[in-house]
Design a protein around this motif. Structure first.
Motif, PDB file in Angstrom:
ATOM      1  N   TYR A 153     -21.589 -10.503 -11.088  1.00 47.38           N
ATOM      2  CA  TYR A 153     -22.239  -9.488 -10.250  1.00 47.38           C
ATOM      3  C   TYR A 153     -23.653  -9.940  -9.866  1.00 47.38           C
ATOM      4  O   TYR A 153     -24.035  -9.913  -8.691  1.00 47.38           O
ATOM      5  CB  TYR A 153     -22.279  -8.182 -11.041  1.00 47.38           C
ATOM      6  N   ARG A 154     -24.440 -10.348 -10.870  1.00 48.42           N
ATOM      7  CA  ARG A 154     -25.825 -10.752 -10.608  1.00 48.42           C
ATOM      8  C   ARG A 154     -25.892 -12.023  -9.769  1.00 48.42           C
ATOM      9  O   ARG A 154     -26.749 -12.163  -8.883  1.00 48.42           O
ATOM     10  CB  ARG A 154     -26.569 -10.938 -11.925  1.00 48.42           C
ATOM     11  N   LEU A 155     -24.991 -12.963 -10.035  1.00 45.21           N
ATOM     12  CA  LEU A 155     -24.969 -14.216  -9.275  1.00 45.21           C
ATOM     13  C   LEU A 155     -24.620 -13.972  -7.809  1.00 45.21           C
ATOM     14  O   LEU A 155     -25.139 -14.649  -6.920  1.00 45.21           O
ATOM     15  CB  LEU A 155     -23.967 -15.192  -9.906  1.00 45.21           C
ATOM     16  N   ILE A 156     -23.750 -13.014  -7.560  1.00 44.40           N
ATOM     17  CA  ILE A 156     -23.431 -12.666  -6.165  1.00 44.40           C
ATOM     18  C   ILE A 156     -24.695 -12.165  -5.474  1.00 44.40           C
ATOM     19  O   ILE A 156     -25.005 -12.553  -4.339  1.00 44.40           O
ATOM     20  CB  ILE A 156     -22.315 -11.604  -6.106  1.00 44.40           C
ATOM     21  N   GLY A 157     -25.440 -11.299  -6.149  1.00 46.22           N
ATOM     22  CA  GLY A 157     -26.676 -10.799  -5.571  1.00 46.22           C
ATOM     23  C   GLY A 157     -27.680 -11.902  -5.274  1.00 46.22           C
ATOM     24  O   GLY A 157     -28.441 -11.831  -4.302  1.00 46.22           O
ATOM     25  N   ASP A 158     -27.686 -12.962  -6.095  1.00 52.43           N
ATOM     26  CA  ASP A 158     -28.607 -14.075  -5.898  1.00 52.43           C
ATOM     27  C   ASP A 158     -28.204 -14.976  -4.727  1.00 52.43           C
ATOM     28  O   ASP A 158     -29.062 -15.691  -4.184  1.00 52.43           O
ATOM     29  CB  ASP A 158     -28.681 -14.934  -7.173  1.00 52.43           C
ATOM     30  N   ASN A 159     -26.925 -14.959  -4.359  1.00 57.32           N
ATOM     31  CA  ASN A 159     -26.425 -15.936  -3.394  1.00 57.32           C
ATOM     32  C   ASN A 159     -25.841 -15.353  -2.117  1.00 57.32           C
ATOM     33  O   ASN A 159     -25.574 -16.096  -1.171  1.00 57.32           O
ATOM     34  CB  ASN A 159     -25.352 -16.810  -4.059  1.00 57.32           C
ATOM     35  N   VAL A 160     -25.642 -14.045  -2.062  1.00 54.56           N
ATOM     36  CA  VAL A 160     -24.897 -13.450  -0.955  1.00 54.56           C
ATOM     37  C   VAL A 160     -25.627 -13.560   0.386  1.00 54.56           C
ATOM     38  O   VAL A 160     -24.999 -13.461   1.452  1.00 54.56           O
ATOM     39  CB  VAL A 160     -24.569 -11.970  -1.272  1.00 54.56           C
ATOM     40  N   ASP A 190     -11.869 -23.593   6.850  1.00 50.30           N
ATOM     41  CA  ASP A 190     -10.488 -23.558   7.340  1.00 50.30           C
ATOM     42  C   ASP A 190      -9.892 -22.157   7.249  1.00 50.30           C
ATOM     43  O   ASP A 190      -8.912 -21.849   7.924  1.00 50.30           O
ATOM     44  CB  ASP A 190      -9.623 -24.540   6.540  1.00 50.30           C
ATOM     45  N   SER A 191     -10.481 -21.307   6.421  1.00 46.85           N
ATOM     46  CA  SER A 191      -9.966 -19.942   6.269  1.00 46.85           C
ATOM     47  C   SER A 191     -10.331 -19.056   7.457  1.00 46.85           C
ATOM     48  O   SER A 191      -9.819 -17.951   7.602  1.00 46.85           O
ATOM     49  CB  SER A 191     -10.524 -19.308   4.987  1.00 46.85           C
ATOM     50  N   GLY A 192     -11.245 -19.553   8.310  1.00 49.05           N
ATOM     51  CA  GLY A 192     -11.673 -18.767   9.467  1.00 49.05           C
ATOM     52  C   GLY A 192     -12.916 -17.936   9.215  1.00 49.05           C
ATOM     53  O   GLY A 192     -13.367 -17.199  10.085  1.00 49.05           O
ATOM     54  N   TYR A 193     -13.502 -18.062   8.014  1.00 51.37           N
ATOM     55  CA  TYR A 193     -14.709 -17.332   7.667  1.00 51.37           C
ATOM     56  C   TYR A 193     -15.866 -18.291   7.422  1.00 51.37           C
ATOM     57  O   TYR A 193     -15.670 -19.507   7.296  1.00 51.37           O
ATOM     58  CB  TYR A 193     -14.483 -16.498   6.400  1.00 51.37           C
ATOM     59  N   TYR A 194     -17.067 -17.723   7.306  1.00 48.60           N
ATOM     60  CA  TYR A 194     -18.247 -18.515   7.010  1.00 48.60           C
ATOM     61  C   TYR A 194     -18.502 -18.482   5.507  1.00 48.60           C
ATOM     62  O   TYR A 194     -18.731 -17.412   4.940  1.00 48.60           O
ATOM     63  CB  TYR A 194     -19.459 -17.949   7.752  1.00 48.60           C
ATOM     64  N   PRO A 195     -18.443 -19.636   4.835  1.00 41.94           N
ATOM     65  CA  PRO A 195     -18.641 -19.641   3.383  1.00 41.94           C
ATOM     66  C   PRO A 195     -20.033 -19.160   2.991  1.00 41.94           C
ATOM     67  O   PRO A 195     -21.034 -19.505   3.611  1.00 41.94           O
ATOM     68  CB  PRO A 195     -18.453 -21.117   3.006  1.00 41.94           C
ATOM     69  N   ILE A 196     -20.072 -18.332   1.976  1.00 35.45           N
ATOM     70  CA  ILE A 196     -21.325 -17.935   1.335  1.00 35.45           C
ATOM     71  C   ILE A 196     -21.649 -18.987   0.279  1.00 35.45           C
ATOM     72  O   ILE A 196     -20.746 -19.638  -0.251  1.00 35.45           O
ATOM     73  CB  ILE A 196     -21.177 -16.530   0.724  1.00 35.45           C
ATOM     74  N   ARG A 197     -22.911 -19.173  -0.019  1.00 33.42           N
ATOM     75  CA  ARG A 197     -23.291 -20.212  -0.996  1.00 33.42           C
ATOM     76  C   ARG A 197     -22.431 -20.110  -2.250  1.00 33.42           C
ATOM     77  O   ARG A 197     -22.263 -19.030  -2.833  1.00 33.42           O
ATOM     78  CB  ARG A 197     -24.759 -20.072  -1.369  1.00 33.42           C
ATOM     79  N   THR A 198     -21.890 -21.249  -2.653  1.00 31.24           N
ATOM     80  CA  THR A 198     -20.994 -21.296  -3.809  1.00 31.24           C
ATOM     81  C   THR A 198     -21.725 -20.861  -5.070  1.00 31.24           C
ATOM     82  O   THR A 198     -22.851 -21.291  -5.344  1.00 31.24           O
ATOM     83  CB  THR A 198     -20.436 -22.720  -3.999  1.00 31.24           C
ATOM     84  N   ILE A 199     -21.087 -19.978  -5.824  1.00 25.94           N
ATOM     85  CA  ILE A 199     -21.639 -19.475  -7.083  1.00 25.94           C
ATOM     86  C   ILE A 199     -21.091 -20.320  -8.224  1.00 25.94           C
ATOM     87  O   ILE A 199     -19.875 -20.532  -8.321  1.00 25.94           O
ATOM     88  CB  ILE A 199     -21.240 -18.004  -7.286  1.00 25.94           C
ATOM     89  N   THR A 200     -21.954 -20.821  -9.072  1.00 26.57           N
ATOM     90  CA  THR A 200     -21.523 -21.606 -10.232  1.00 26.57           C
ATOM     91  C   THR A 200     -21.812 -20.834 -11.502  1.00 26.57           C
ATOM     92  O   THR A 200     -22.973 -20.505 -11.792  1.00 26.57           O
ATOM     93  CB  THR A 200     -22.225 -22.968 -10.279  1.00 26.57           C
ATOM     94  N   TYR A 201     -20.757 -20.526 -12.231  1.00 22.63           N
ATOM     95  CA  TYR A 201     -20.881 -19.813 -13.502  1.00 22.63           C
ATOM     96  C   TYR A 201     -20.706 -20.814 -14.632  1.00 22.63           C
ATOM     97  O   TYR A 201     -19.701 -21.516 -14.707  1.00 22.63           O
ATOM     98  CB  TYR A 201     -19.827 -18.715 -13.604  1.00 22.63           C
ATOM     99  N   SER A 202     -21.687 -20.892 -15.507  1.00 18.33           N
ATOM    100  CA  SER A 202     -21.637 -21.836 -16.622  1.00 18.33           C
ATOM    101  C   SER A 202     -20.840 -21.236 -17.772  1.00 18.33           C
ATOM    102  O   SER A 202     -21.343 -20.382 -18.505  1.00 18.33           O
ATOM    103  CB  SER A 202     -23.058 -22.193 -17.081  1.00 18.33           C
ATOM    104  N   GLY A 203     -19.608 -21.651 -17.883  1.00 22.65           N
ATOM    105  CA  GLY A 203     -18.733 -21.129 -18.920  1.00 22.65           C
ATOM    106  C   GLY A 203     -17.400 -20.742 -18.350  1.00 22.65           C
ATOM    107  O   GLY A 203     -17.150 -20.845 -17.142  1.00 22.65           O
ATOM    108  N   ASP A 204     -16.520 -20.302 -19.222  1.00 25.98           N
ATOM    109  CA  ASP A 204     -15.190 -19.910 -18.791  1.00 25.98           C
ATOM    110  C   ASP A 204     -15.197 -18.448 -18.365  1.00 25.98           C
ATOM    111  O   ASP A 204     -15.845 -17.615 -18.990  1.00 25.98           O
ATOM    112  CB  ASP A 204     -14.184 -20.135 -19.922  1.00 25.98           C
ATOM    113  N   VAL A 205     -14.505 -18.145 -17.305  1.00 22.81           N
ATOM    114  CA  VAL A 205     -14.415 -16.776 -16.815  1.00 22.81           C
ATOM    115  C   VAL A 205     -13.015 -16.580 -16.252  1.00 22.81           C
ATOM    116  O   VAL A 205     -12.439 -17.486 -15.639  1.00 22.81           O
ATOM    117  CB  VAL A 205     -15.481 -16.505 -15.738  1.00 22.81           C
ATOM    118  N   THR A 206     -12.437 -15.419 -16.481  1.00 27.17           N
ATOM    119  CA  THR A 206     -11.091 -15.159 -15.988  1.00 27.17           C
ATOM    120  C   THR A 206     -11.141 -14.703 -14.534  1.00 27.17           C
ATOM    121  O   THR A 206     -12.179 -14.256 -14.039  1.00 27.17           O
ATOM    122  CB  THR A 206     -10.407 -14.072 -16.816  1.00 27.17           C
ATOM    123  N   GLU A 207     -10.003 -14.793 -13.864  1.00 29.23           N
ATOM    124  CA  GLU A 207      -9.953 -14.335 -12.482  1.00 29.23           C
ATOM    125  C   GLU A 207     -10.214 -12.829 -12.404  1.00 29.23           C
ATOM    126  O   GLU A 207     -10.859 -12.355 -11.469  1.00 29.23           O
ATOM    127  CB  GLU A 207      -8.595 -14.660 -11.861  1.00 29.23           C
TER     128      GLU A 207
END
Length: 475
Positions: free
Chosen positions: A131-138, A147-164
């Motif tokens: 949640y916080r990382l999205i706010g930092d990068n959105v 290729d998806s037809g959208y404009y990519p938002i800055r890639t968020i990198t989470y340090s550690g394992d996280v589930t979908e």
């Protein structure tokens, strides 16, 4: 995974007939219009001897469906779902642009509140971090489409394992707390490497388009906020916003036929284009309420299997359900203005809390859920109790107290009055419809300095809230 939050929610409209509520899907719109046509013919010019009744029905279908690339749609529910897409992480060489816009829509009279009910409801530390990382990068958007037809938002990198599931929850919670962030598309991607997780979100707009739209939205919000009188109570502020949105927005049934038309499902719909579906109405109310110091959240639910969204709003410490979409019919009503859990459940089904669902249910595209639900048990700030003119079975056509309360409304040019029925609801409403209501209005008009020959009245009773909404015009 729940339906709707960052995609289109199928909305339905309330067709109010006396104290009952009927909701129609898009497929039943023709029958609904026919019903409305038959009903409206009952309205005639009302003399001092008679009054005609109108049972309000909607003349607009409130259904919505948007189909976008890589998003799925249920044939039964017609509600878009958020979906993971593969191979979406953009090249690091793509140019990004910061789309952050300094807001000028802060009220000088009221202290804004930060809506974070969904964040506080997250139990997972990883989901909160997402949640916080999205706010930092959105606010950083690529200038080239993927290729998806959208404009990519800055890639968020989470340090550690996280589930979908944690990624989804963090993403959905952020968007439900931040109605001003309208550009995030209903798709996402992620990949794991070396103990880290890269998460990719997308924008439906280019950076320049996003900046331009944010400026339009901020200007529209500023216009509303600056027009609110100072010194209003929380209820009066809510009432002002309710009437503003109802008078400046219409339901956008065409959105159901337009693939990729995202605005009606965001706060931009009501505040910029003046057209929206239930999701747009709800997000706009949440955005405006927060700017004038009122806590307001989104509620997911359905009626007869059709997805719907409305608000919970906190007024002077107590929470209420507020469904502006269902109030904003061809005749504005107040049947869903600050109502209790028990009242809303008579016509709406409320989706479960996410914390009550299993991991498999959270992943399911057929399951809708809420992050937070409050106890809405107070009737103190129900609209009819707050603004309704008291009427009892003992009143008569010459009741001076009722007439005196109608006079200032008529002098102010108002064409709507609300009443609070204090006892014997059905019998009292029947008396009103048999001539009392028209007599009160005619006598009040004379006292207000008008000389009408007749009055035309339309009214909608609401037995669950002991109220009646009436509109009138003099001839």
């Amino acid at each position: 995974m729940r339906k709707g939050t960052i995609s289109a929610i199928l909305c339905t409209t309330a067709a109010v007939v006396l104290a009952s509520v009927a909701v129609s899907s898009y497929a039943g719109h023709k029958d609904l219009v026919n019903q409305f046509d038959k009903t409206i013919k009952q309205v005639t010019s009302i003399t001092q001897d008679a009054v005609s009744r109108l049972t309000a029905s909607s003349d607009k279908p409130k259904t919505s469906e948007i189909v976008v690339s890589e998003a799925t749609t249920s044939a039964a529910d017609e509600v878009r779902t958020v979906k993971k897409i593969e191979k979406v992480l953009p090249s690091s060489s793509k140019t990004e642009k910061n789309v952050a816009v300094t807001s000028k829509s802060t009220s000088r009279q009221y202290t804004p509140v930060k809506q974070q009910e969904c964040y506080l409801a997250l139990k997972s530390k990883a989901a909160r971090s997402i949640y916080r990382l999205i706010g930092d990068n959105v606010n950083w958007i690529s200038e080239q489409k993927s290729d998806s037809g959208y404009y990519p938002i800055r890639t968020i990198t989470y340090s550690g394992d996280v589930t979908e599931t944690e990624i989804q929850l963090g993403m959905l919670a952020y968007l439900d707390d931040n109605p001003q962030v309208f550009w995030v598309a209903g798709v996402y991607g992620f990949s794991k490497h070396n103990g880290k997780t890269d998460i990719q979100l997308f924008s439906v707009l280019s950076p320049n388009e996003c900046i331009a739209m944010q400026k339009k939205l901020d200007s529209a919000v500023s216009k509303v906020i600056s027009s609110i009188p100072s010194g209003l109570s929380e209820f009066a502020r809510e009432e002002y916003l309710f009437h503003y949105l109802a008078s400046h927005c219409v339901y956008d049934s065409a959105a159901t036929q337009s693939s990729g038309n995202w605005q009606p499902f965001s706060a931009c719909g009501p505040l910029i284009s003046g057209k929206a579906v239930c999701e747009g109405y709800s997000r706009a109310m949440q955005l405006l309420a927060g700017r004038v110091g009122i806590n307001c959240t989104l509620v997911y639910g359905w009626h007869n299997g059709v997805g719907h969204m409305w608000n919970e709003i906190q007024i002077d410490g107590s929470w209420y359900h507020l469904d502006l979409t269902w109030c904003d019919n061809s005749m504005l009503i107040y049947n869903y203005f600050n109502v209790t859990d028990s009242v809303i459940k008579k016509s709406h089904q409320i989706s479960q809390l996410y914390s009550e669902l299993s991991k498999d249910q959270l992943k399911s595209e057929s399951v809708s859920f809420n992050f937070v639900l409050h106890n809405c048990n107070s009737v103190r700030d129900n609209y009819f109790r707050k603004r309704g003119i008291p009427v009892s079975s003992a009143t008569n056509a010459k009741d001076q107290n009722i007439i005196n309360q109608l006079v200032p409304l008529i002098k102010a040019g108002k064409t709507t009055a609300v009443f609070l029925i204090q006892d014997n609801f059905n019998a009292t409403v029947q008396k009103m419809g048999s001539g009392e209501l028209s007599q009160w209005l005619l006598r009040a008009a004379l006292a207000a300095g008008k000389k009408p020959n007749s009055v035309e009245v339309k009214y909608v009773p609401d037995q669950y809230n002991s109220g009646v909404t009436a509109t009138f015009s003099f001839h």
